[in-house]
Enzyme design. Structure first.
Site, PDB file in Angstrom:
ATOM      1  N   THR A  38       0.860  -1.174   0.000  1.00 10.76           N
ATOM      2  CA  THR A  38       0.000   0.000   0.000  1.00 10.76           C
ATOM      3  C   THR A  38       0.903   1.232   0.000  1.00 10.76           C
ATOM      4  O   THR A  38       2.116   1.124  -0.154  1.00 10.76           O
ATOM      5  CB  THR A  38      -0.926  -0.011   1.222  1.00 10.76           C
ATOM      6  OG1 THR A  38      -0.135  -0.120   2.414  1.00 10.76           O
ATOM      7  CG2 THR A  38      -1.895  -1.181   1.160  1.00 10.76           C
ATOM      8  N   ASP A  61      -2.077  -9.716   0.664  1.00 10.31           N
ATOM      9  CA  ASP A  61      -2.881  -9.111   1.714  1.00 10.31           C
ATOM     10  C   ASP A  61      -2.963 -10.071   2.905  1.00 10.31           C
ATOM     11  O   ASP A  61      -3.236 -11.268   2.729  1.00 10.31           O
ATOM     12  CB  ASP A  61      -4.284  -8.859   1.147  1.00 10.31           C
ATOM     13  CG  ASP A  61      -5.185  -8.066   2.059  1.00 10.31           C
ATOM     14  OD1 ASP A  61      -4.938  -8.013   3.279  1.00 10.31           O
ATOM     15  OD2 ASP A  61      -6.168  -7.492   1.546  1.00 10.31           O
ATOM     16  N   THR A 136       1.835  -0.949  19.568  1.00  8.75           N
ATOM     17  CA  THR A 136       2.177   0.447  19.836  1.00  8.75           C
ATOM     18  C   THR A 136       1.854   0.853  21.260  1.00  8.75           C
ATOM     19  O   THR A 136       0.967   0.270  21.898  1.00  8.75           O
ATOM     20  CB  THR A 136       1.396   1.365  18.869  1.00  8.75           C
ATOM     21  OG1 THR A 136       1.594   2.730  19.233  1.00  8.75           O
ATOM     22  CG2 THR A 136      -0.099   1.068  18.925  1.00  8.75           C
ATOM     23  N   ASP A 137       2.543   1.888  21.753  1.00  8.69           N
ATOM     24  CA  ASP A 137       2.224   2.429  23.074  1.00  8.69           C
ATOM     25  C   ASP A 137       0.918   3.215  23.065  1.00  8.69           C
ATOM     26  O   ASP A 137       0.347   3.495  24.131  1.00  8.69           O
ATOM     27  CB  ASP A 137       3.361   3.315  23.595  1.00  8.69           C
ATOM     28  CG  ASP A 137       3.703   4.500  22.687  1.00  8.69           C
ATOM     29  OD1 ASP A 137       3.104   4.621  21.596  1.00  8.69           O
ATOM     30  OD2 ASP A 137       4.576   5.288  23.068  1.00  8.69           O
ATOM     31  N   GLU A 138       0.400   3.541  21.879  1.00  9.87           N
ATOM     32  CA  GLU A 138      -0.811   4.362  21.810  1.00  9.87           C
ATOM     33  C   GLU A 138      -2.048   3.642  22.343  1.00  9.87           C
ATOM     34  O   GLU A 138      -3.062   4.284  22.629  1.00  9.87           O
ATOM     35  CB  GLU A 138      -1.041   4.855  20.385  1.00  9.87           C
ATOM     36  CG  GLU A 138       0.076   5.762  19.896  1.00  9.87           C
ATOM     37  CD  GLU A 138      -0.266   6.511  18.622  1.00  9.87           C
ATOM     38  OE1 GLU A 138      -1.445   6.871  18.442  1.00  9.87           O
ATOM     39  OE2 GLU A 138       0.649   6.733  17.816  1.00  9.87           O
ATOM     40  N   TYR A 162      -6.984   4.576  15.008  1.00 13.85           N
ATOM     41  CA  TYR A 162      -5.762   3.773  14.866  1.00 13.85           C
ATOM     42  C   TYR A 162      -5.447   3.004  16.140  1.00 13.85           C
ATOM     43  O   TYR A 162      -5.292   1.775  16.117  1.00 13.85           O
ATOM     44  CB  TYR A 162      -4.570   4.658  14.500  1.00 13.85           C
ATOM     45  CG  TYR A 162      -3.241   3.997  14.776  1.00 13.85           C
ATOM     46  CD1 TYR A 162      -2.886   2.814  14.122  1.00 13.85           C
ATOM     47  CD2 TYR A 162      -2.346   4.527  15.707  1.00 13.85           C
ATOM     48  CE1 TYR A 162      -1.672   2.182  14.400  1.00 13.85           C
ATOM     49  CE2 TYR A 162      -1.142   3.906  15.982  1.00 13.85           C
ATOM     50  CZ  TYR A 162      -0.804   2.743  15.329  1.00 13.85           C
ATOM     51  OH  TYR A 162       0.383   2.114  15.600  1.00 13.85           O
ATOM     52  N   LYS A 166      -5.453  -1.118  16.970  1.00 13.98           N
ATOM     53  CA  LYS A 166      -4.297  -1.854  17.478  1.00 13.98           C
ATOM     54  C   LYS A 166      -4.608  -2.484  18.832  1.00 13.98           C
ATOM     55  O   LYS A 166      -4.160  -3.607  19.120  1.00 13.98           O
ATOM     56  CB  LYS A 166      -3.081  -0.932  17.587  1.00 13.98           C
ATOM     57  CG  LYS A 166      -2.493  -0.519  16.249  1.00 13.98           C
ATOM     58  CD  LYS A 166      -1.999  -1.709  15.439  1.00 13.98           C
ATOM     59  CE  LYS A 166      -0.728  -2.317  16.017  1.00 13.98           C
ATOM     60  NZ  LYS A 166      -0.196  -3.409  15.141  1.00 13.98           N
ATOM     61  N   ASN A 191       7.306   5.835  19.677  1.00 14.98           N
ATOM     62  CA  ASN A 191       7.472   6.411  18.337  1.00 14.98           C
ATOM     63  C   ASN A 191       8.831   6.054  17.745  1.00 14.98           C
ATOM     64  O   ASN A 191       9.862   6.350  18.341  1.00 14.98           O
ATOM     65  CB  ASN A 191       7.348   7.936  18.401  1.00 14.98           C
ATOM     66  CG  ASN A 191       5.916   8.405  18.434  1.00 14.98           C
ATOM     67  OD1 ASN A 191       5.073   7.800  19.069  1.00 14.98           O
ATOM     68  ND2 ASN A 191       5.639   9.501  17.757  1.00 14.98           N
ATOM     69  N   ASN A 192       8.811   5.439  16.570  1.00 14.85           N
ATOM     70  CA  ASN A 192      10.055   5.087  15.878  1.00 14.85           C
ATOM     71  C   ASN A 192      10.488   6.216  14.948  1.00 14.85           C
ATOM     72  O   ASN A 192       9.662   6.980  14.446  1.00 14.85           O
ATOM     73  CB  ASN A 192       9.855   3.828  15.034  1.00 14.85           C
ATOM     74  CG  ASN A 192       9.898   2.539  15.835  1.00 14.85           C
ATOM     75  OD1 ASN A 192      10.513   1.561  15.428  1.00 14.85           O
ATOM     76  ND2 ASN A 192       9.246   2.519  16.983  1.00 14.85           N
ATOM     77  N   ASP A 292      -4.656  21.975  15.727  1.00 13.22           N
ATOM     78  CA  ASP A 292      -4.392  20.649  16.283  1.00 13.22           C
ATOM     79  C   ASP A 292      -5.371  19.635  15.714  1.00 13.22           C
ATOM     80  O   ASP A 292      -6.493  19.979  15.320  1.00 13.22           O
ATOM     81  CB  ASP A 292      -4.526  20.689  17.805  1.00 13.22           C
ATOM     82  CG  ASP A 292      -3.635  19.668  18.505  1.00 13.22           C
ATOM     83  OD1 ASP A 292      -3.044  18.828  17.796  1.00 13.22           O
ATOM     84  OD2 ASP A 292      -3.534  19.712  19.737  1.00 13.22           O
ATOM     85  N   PRO A 294      -7.964  16.356  15.883  1.00 13.64           N
ATOM     86  CA  PRO A 294      -8.963  15.953  16.872  1.00 13.64           C
ATOM     87  C   PRO A 294      -8.423  14.875  17.820  1.00 13.64           C
ATOM     88  O   PRO A 294      -7.782  13.928  17.386  1.00 13.64           O
ATOM     89  CB  PRO A 294     -10.111  15.397  16.014  1.00 13.64           C
ATOM     90  CG  PRO A 294      -9.918  15.997  14.670  1.00 13.64           C
ATOM     91  CD  PRO A 294      -8.437  16.159  14.502  1.00 13.64           C
TER      92      PRO A 294
END
Length: 355
Positions: A38, A61, A136-138, A162, A166, A191-192, A292, A294
């Protein structure tokens, strides 16, 4: 012995594949690399592996169960390392559907295919197999200024489409271990940054725009804080977890580098002033504050003591050494940058930040 990597033409995945095949310990172990190519998947990241028999690339895929079954049966990997994901928060806000499909349905498809493959293995191979899920840490949400960094025991509080997708994939991986006994490992990274980073993310966008004399868009007041991890350190952490991590466990991987976005931008500008000065003056003149996004999380930080305690891993790069290597890589690879800047990329940047 072979490993199957999903998303191995993307930013983190391609760095992992390159480091894996360059490592003295694993370099003789081939990689089957599955990527849908992609917008952020780029075979130019893997150009140095052209003609290398240790690298088998397959365009496909992760939601294609028949393809996954075929690859597992044909190559008999001893591990599956799952990077493939839609990963840009801004894109998830404007188009969440792709994130649900790839990150949730795709992970489910991989788990089911891997479960069938693993279940049919001979006992010795079955005991050695691992499904490594890269996250991810998110998923942990946002921290206040005085909160301790995210530990593996933090509750999940995702705030964007996102991070929610995850988080869902993390829960699927955990459930497949708890219910079916699948030998899974999960890593949640900060973050990488580093080589081959698609220039919609903060650091490469600042480098590319600065060199072109374009505005450097900074969301809000620029005081959003992230923990920054050099991508090659992330690759070494995954190798460590794959080799010695306890089945069913989660390991947080961070760089021990908390910095505000505006300080990242100013650091990049200062390095460019040193390495590629502009006749028009300091690059910081281009910094432009924009509205900023949302639900923008204010702070992420990783407590990476568990992986150090159990596996002896710590990042090799400080932010100062890693960001210098990163800026120099972009200066040394203008052809890669020009090729990746397709029309769709330019349309996206314009849509997000204005012309």
């Amino acid at each position: 012995m072979t490993i199957l990597v999903t998303g191995g033409a993307g930013f983190i995945g391609s760095n992992f594949v390159l480091d894996w095949l360059a490592s003295p310990e694993y370099g003789d172990e081939p990689v089957v690399n599955l990527d849908a190519l992609t917008y952020a998947g780029n075979l130019e990241n893997l150009k140095s592996l052209q003609g290398d028999a240790r690298h088998v690339f397959v365009k496909g895929d992760i939601c294609d169960r028949a393809l996954i079954d075929r690859l597992l049966a044909e190559h008999q990997p001893r591990a599956l390392v799952h990077f493939a994901a839609e990963s840009h928060v801004d894109r998830s806000i404007s188009g969440p559907g792709a994130f649900m499909r790839t990150n949730v349905e795709g992970t489910f498809t991989l788990l089911e295919a891997a479960r069938a493959y693993w279940g049919a293995m001979a006992e010795q191979a079955k005991a050695a197999f691992r499904f490594h899920h890269v996250s991810t840490d998110e998923v942990y949400g946002s921290l206040k200024a005085d909160d301790p960094p995210f530990a593996e025991t933090n509750p999940y509080e995702p705030n964007s489409p996102y991070s929610a997708s995850k988080a869902a994939s993390d829960h699927l991986v955990r459930a497949w271990h708890h219910t079916y006994g699948m030998p899974v490992l999960t890593t949640n990274c900060s973050n990488n940054y580093g080589p081959y980073h698609f220039p919609e993310k903060l650091i490469p966008l600042m480098i590319v725009n600065a060199l072109a004399g374009k505005p450097l868009p900074v969301y809000g007041d620029g005081q959003q804080i992230r923990d920054w991890l050099y991508v090659k350190d992330h690759a070494s952490a995954i190798r460590a977890v794959l080799a010695g991590g306890r089945v069913g466990e989660v390991y947080n991987v961070g760089g021990w580098n908390e910095m505000a976005n505006i300080d990242i931008v100013k650091t990049v500008c200062a390095l460019l002033d040193e390495l590629r000065p502009s006749a028009d003056g300091p690059y910081a003149r281009l910094i432009t504050y924009v509205k900023d996004r949302p639900g923008h999380d204010r702070r992420y930080a990783i407590d990476a003591r568990k992986i150090e305690r159990e596996l002896g891993w710590r990042p090799a790069e400080t932010f100062a050494t890693g960001i210098r290597k990163t800026v120099q890589w972009y200066l040394d690879n203008p052809e890669w940058v020009s090729h990746v800047q397709s029309g769709s990329y330019r349309d996206w940047v314009s849509q997000q930040y204005g012309s």
